[in-house]
Write an enzyme that holds these catalytic residues in place. Sequence first.
Site, short mmCIF file in Angstrom:
data_model
loop_
_atom_site.label_atom_id
_atom_site.label_comp_id
_atom_site.label_asym_id
_atom_site.label_seq_id
_atom_site.Cartn_x
_atom_site.Cartn_y
_atom_site.Cartn_z
N HIS A 177 0.89 -1.16 0.00
CA HIS A 177 0.00 0.00 0.00
C HIS A 177 0.93 1.21 0.00
CE1 HIS A 177 -3.47 2.47 0.84
NE2 HIS A 177 -2.82 3.04 1.82
N LYS A 220 0.14 10.63 0.67
CA LYS A 220 0.87 9.93 -0.39
C LYS A 220 0.58 10.51 -1.77
CE LYS A 220 -0.72 5.84 0.62
NZ LYS A 220 -1.56 6.19 1.75
N ASP A 230 -1.42 4.34 -4.77
CA ASP A 230 -2.12 3.55 -3.75
C ASP A 230 -1.60 2.13 -3.60
OD1 ASP A 230 -4.06 3.52 -1.65
OD2 ASP A 230 -5.25 2.19 -2.90
N ARG A 232 16.14 15.36 13.94
CA ARG A 232 16.81 16.46 13.26
C ARG A 232 18.00 15.96 12.45
NH1 ARG A 232 20.33 20.90 16.01
NH2 ARG A 232 20.73 22.23 14.23
#
Length: 148
Positions: free
Chosen positions: A5, A26, A44, A103
């Site tokens: 997915h 996405k 997808d 970071r």
Amino acid sequence: MTQLHANCVAFDGQGILVRGLSGSGKSDLSLRLILRGAQLVSDDRTDLVARDGALVASAPEQIAGLIEIRGLGVITGISHCRHAEICMIADLVEPGSDDIIDRMPELASEMLCGVSIPVWKINAFEASAPDKIEIALAVATGKMRIIS
């Protein structure tokens, strides 16, 4: 063959696997990358297979060339290609989730179909997300490097 997915877009055949939960951005991030010159490989669902030591992505036949754009629907006519070699994974992190983007992260990778692929966490909805993806791709392909 494995199916995930996930979305996949590619710059000059160099694929970026974009993973995340439903609604994590996405397709939105993929669309922004396409508008910068990437081509859609899959939206997808992405099929993956190892070939000659590389991880190759393609779209399932029934959705090839299609992208769902939230608020518009399923669109055809977007610049797309049939397959791409996966060079990196962008794991989408939602703002406010427990999944924190460090970071200065340690370089991470994941094995998919027996192939090691570098992974970066990205917030899809940050304005700089497409820039970060392009820089991460340049690092993954050796065009740029991270100084530790």
